[in-house]
Design an enzyme around this catalytic site. Structure first.
Site, mmCIF file in Angstrom:
data_model
loop_
_atom_site.group_PDB
_atom_site.id
_atom_site.type_symbol
_atom_site.label_atom_id
_atom_site.label_comp_id
_atom_site.label_asym_id
_atom_site.label_seq_id
_atom_site.Cartn_x
_atom_site.Cartn_y
_atom_site.Cartn_z
ATOM 1 N N ASP A 366 -10.066 -7.892 3.418
ATOM 2 C CA ASP A 366 -8.803 -7.633 2.713
ATOM 3 C C ASP A 366 -9.132 -7.307 1.249
ATOM 4 O OD1 ASP A 366 -6.022 -7.596 2.219
ATOM 5 O OD2 ASP A 366 -5.965 -9.750 1.769
ATOM 6 N N GLU A 369 -9.608 -2.418 -1.760
ATOM 7 C CA GLU A 369 -9.343 -1.090 -2.366
ATOM 8 C C GLU A 369 -10.329 -0.791 -3.487
ATOM 9 O OE1 GLU A 369 -7.013 -3.477 -1.767
ATOM 10 O OE2 GLU A 369 -6.401 -2.517 0.092
ATOM 11 N N ASP A 454 0.878 -5.086 3.739
ATOM 12 C CA ASP A 454 2.014 -5.983 3.532
ATOM 13 C C ASP A 454 3.368 -5.372 3.841
ATOM 14 O OD1 ASP A 454 0.017 -7.630 2.775
ATOM 15 O OD2 ASP A 454 0.447 -7.548 0.631
#
Ligand code: MIG
Length: 734
Positions: A366, A369, A454
């Site tokens: 997670d 990025e 999300d």
């Protein structure tokens, strides 16, 4: 320790061409002075033109790791380009591409877009971003997949602009039937033009070039239960027991960030998980597996081995002045591994031994990025050029030397997943690894499954999941899903049931929700709701043989599991426009309800007859029908002419091996396929699997054994055709 939270460096980037230096900045002139290389190749019978731009100071086009298989390229002269495709270097750090986009041509793919199936009429930014506000303006999101299909039936064309630098795809936002891509880079790029060809061929060729998802480990096709966070040992144990005692099938519990010691990766909190190992083995005794989250940020802490090692070995991203780049994430101030470097990846992959030693089955990457709590915006959304390399937050080491972070930002998640997969493979060479990621670049399907970040417990997000996942699948990422029940906000009973109705068809099948949001494990809304959800999850487990057969099809043809109707009905102009239904493989049409208090919806049936899975209704296409879809019923229809293999209900995929299979036959003549392998090793990639082509004619099942490569199980086979049900034997070649 203080972190530099001063204004983002991008404020220094030039926003608009500077008028006083028109010769230098006039975007009408082409400033390109390097060389362009044209090459012609062929993959999956699709012709591919590769256009490579080599800058003056480069010896060759800088390569991304997206491409894993090169066809035999033949150098060629500049050919006629389809769609009046053209490009120029408009500024020292900006290329502009343009091409025709006739109004009748839907645009598909481009990875993860908050959009209906057709992506036209707006601008899509590709710059890896942790954007948890998924609304109509949500652009960019986490993933950057520069692969677009221009749909024209069997004459479709696809473009793949292979560059990890920021890109903006303007798909005719001005409604003048032109599209424009601006690519902010100082480096070269490669543009692949595929086709013309039918969509399945384009995707076959693209996924040969950039890879496909291997046969997943069987357990990863089961039900995952996640929550941010199950905080301790006892909660996790109780959760597993709850599933088993309520007889709700589940394979995996996912541990979110709170399992760690103050969010230090490669640690477990001794306070909350005092006997982690015995918890893992007790869960395993009742066929539960664990997946743990692993974020890239490494806590800035001189008493923490991962940090001190990483700094000593010089594996973290550094600013141009040679100092460490630091920003805040969950552990507080953190350093970020430079996964572009091979040494970093092999270090990380070694460190993963921490998890495999504890018996963790898979890894969830997670925040890759990478997301920062400080520098939330890494580039001015209006920037017309990249800032100077030394102002791009930090530098990264590529094979062709150091470059500014933004030039390769879109690869951060990809390279982290590559390291993660390599680590799992190193530690467990005979087991198929499972990695899940949020950020991605083209080719990610070789390394990880994806989920779309999300979402919220909103009907709108239930609705958007279908077209979003369809475009994700067309972009090569077949192993995909969204958080079932919605991640943020408070779910409701009706929403959760409706979400499972479509979620049982997500290749990646996970219920997940955010801390402080209403609990949404399947039994949290009372017994009626629980029994509806149980029925849906049981249906998912029964579909396992069909799903494994679809993954076999994916790895041999690149076909996603969730397909837009146009995939199989290219001549049907209505099917091409359907954005809220999908085909799950060739034979199952899914038409989910995505509105509150709605039980009747229009469903478009392509040609043929379609049999409701959960009722006796049969519908005939091509036509729309108003269909009643009661809460808790599977909103899907089987194509007449199909044979669908279904397993018996099981509580986890561990029970599958000897589980009986029934071939459901729809119609008087029908065909289908059935694939099986050992479910966990790589033997299937070396030919150890069984594959039958099944046909039904004159009341008989004919099974042609295409491959007879793995030890048969002791399972029993049956057929079901209308009211007839009987056992059958499958042919073997042994
Ligand atoms: O800043 O790990 O998308 O699935 O539960 C939030 C906590 C970080 C974002 C992920 C979400 C996960 C959450 N993470």
């Amino acid at each position: 320790m203080t972190v530099d939270t001063s204004a983002n460096d991008w404020t220094k980037a030039r926003r608009k061409p500077v008028k006083s230096s028109a010769t230098q900045d006039d975007s009408r002139t082409d400033k390109f002075s390097g060389r362009i290389v044209y090459e012609q190749g062929l993959l999956s019978n699709v012709s591919i033109l590769r256009i490579g731009a080599v800058m003056n100071d480069e010896t060759a086009v800088p390569r991304t790791p997206a491409v894993c298989l090169e066809p035999d390229w033949t150098p060629t002269q500049r050919p006629d380009l389809p769609l009046n495709l053209d490009w120029k270097q408009a500024a020292s750090a900006r290329f502009e591409f343009s091409f025709d986009l006739p109004a009748a041509v839907p645009c598909l793919g481009l990875g993860e877009r908050f959009s209906a199936l057709d992506l036209r009429g707006t601008v899509h930014t590709l710059l890896a971003t942790d954007n948890s506000d998924h609304n109509e303006a949500a652009d960019p999101l986490y993933k950057s997949i520069p692969f677009l299909i221009l749909y024209s039936g069997n004459q479709s064309i696809a473009l793949f602009l292979d560059s990890a630098a920021p890109q903006k795809w303007d798909l005719d936002s001005a409604l003048n039937e032109r599209a424009k891509i601006s690519l902010l880079t100082r480096r070269g790029w490669q543009l692949y033009v595929f086709g013309p060809a039918p969509v399945p061929d384009l995707v076959a060729a693209y996924t040969q070039l950039t890879g496909r998802c291997d046969q997943p480990p069987r357990w990863s096709l089961g039900h995952f239960q996640c929550r941010w966070s199950y905080p301790d040992d006892q909660t996790v144990r109780d959760l597993a027991v709850e599933f088993r005692s309520r007889q709700i099938p589940c394979d995996t519990i996912v541990l979110d960030i709170d399992y760690m010691d103050e969010y230090r990766v490669f640690t477990v909190s001794g306070e909350r998980f005092p006997r982690f190992n015995s918890m893992v083995s007790d869960l395993s005794a009742i066929n539960f597996r664990l997946v743990t989250i692993v974020d890239p940020g490494v806590k800035y802490d001189f008493d923490y081995a991962t940090f001190t090692e990483g700094s000593r070995l010089d594996l973290f991203c550094k600013k141009a002045d040679g100092t460490l780049f630091l920003d805040e994430v969950w552990p507080g101030v953190s350093a970020f591994p430079d996964f572009m470097k091979q040494e970093t990846r092999s270090w990380w992959s070694e460190k993963l031994r921490f998890y495999t030693d504890q018996g963790i089955s898979g890894i969830w990457n997670d925040m890759n990025e990478p997301a920062f709590f400080g520098k939330k915006v890494v580039l001015d959304p209006d920037a017309l050029e990249l800032p100077e390399p030394e102002r791009q937050l930090f530098m990264q080491e590529t094979e062709s030397g150091p470059v500014g972070h933004l030039e390769v930002r879109n690869l951060y998640g990809f390279e982290m997943c590559r390291a993660t997969r390599e680590g799992l493979l190193k530690q467990r060479p005979d087991e198929r690894p499972f990695v899940l990621t949020r950020s991605a670049y083209a080719g990610i399907q070789r390394h990880a499954a994806v989920w779309l970040g999300d979402n919220m417990s909103w009907w709108e997000h239930l609705r958007k999941a279908v077209p979003m996942l369809l475009n994700v699948g067309l972009s090569g990422m077949a192993f995909c899903g969204v958080d079932i029940g919605g991640f943020g906000g408070h779910g409701s009973a009706e929403l959760l049931v409706r979400w499972y109705e479509q979620g049982i068809f997500y290749p990646f099948f996970r219920n997940h929700s955010m801390m402080e949001s209403r609990a949404q494990e399947p039994w949290m809304f009372g017994e009626d709701v629980e029994s509806k959800i149980r029925h849906l999850i049981e249906t998912r487990y029964k579909l396992l043989p069909y799903i494994e057969t679809l993954f076999f099809e994916h790895r041999t043809t690149g076909a996603p599991l969730m397909r837009p109707l146009l995939w199989h009905y290219p001549d049907d102009t209505v099917a091409a426009r359907v954005s809220d239904q999908f085909l799950f493989g060739r034979d199952i049409l899914v038409a989910p309800v995505v509105e509150r208090a709605t039980v009747i919806r229009p469903v478009y049936f392509p040609e043929g007859r379609w049999h409701s899975i959960d009722s006796d209704q049969v519908f005939t296409g091509p036509s729309f029908h108003a269909v009643k879809l009661e809460l808790g019923k599977v909103p899907a229809f089987v194509r007449e002419g199909a044979i669908v293999p279904l397993a018996e209900v099981m509580q986890s995929t561990a029970e599958y091996r000897d589980n009986g299979i029934t071939f459901y036959i729809f119609g008087d003549t029908a065909d289908g396929a059935f694939y099986e392998d050992d479910g966990s090793s790589f033997a299937c990639l070396r030919g150890s699997y069984n594959l039958w082509q099944l046909t039904w004619q004159n009341g008989n099942l004919h099974s042609e054994c295409r491959k007879d490569g793995c030890e048969g199980s002791t399972r029993k086979y049956r057929i079901k055709h209308g009211l007839t049900e009987r056992s059958v034997e499958l042919n073997t070649t042994r």
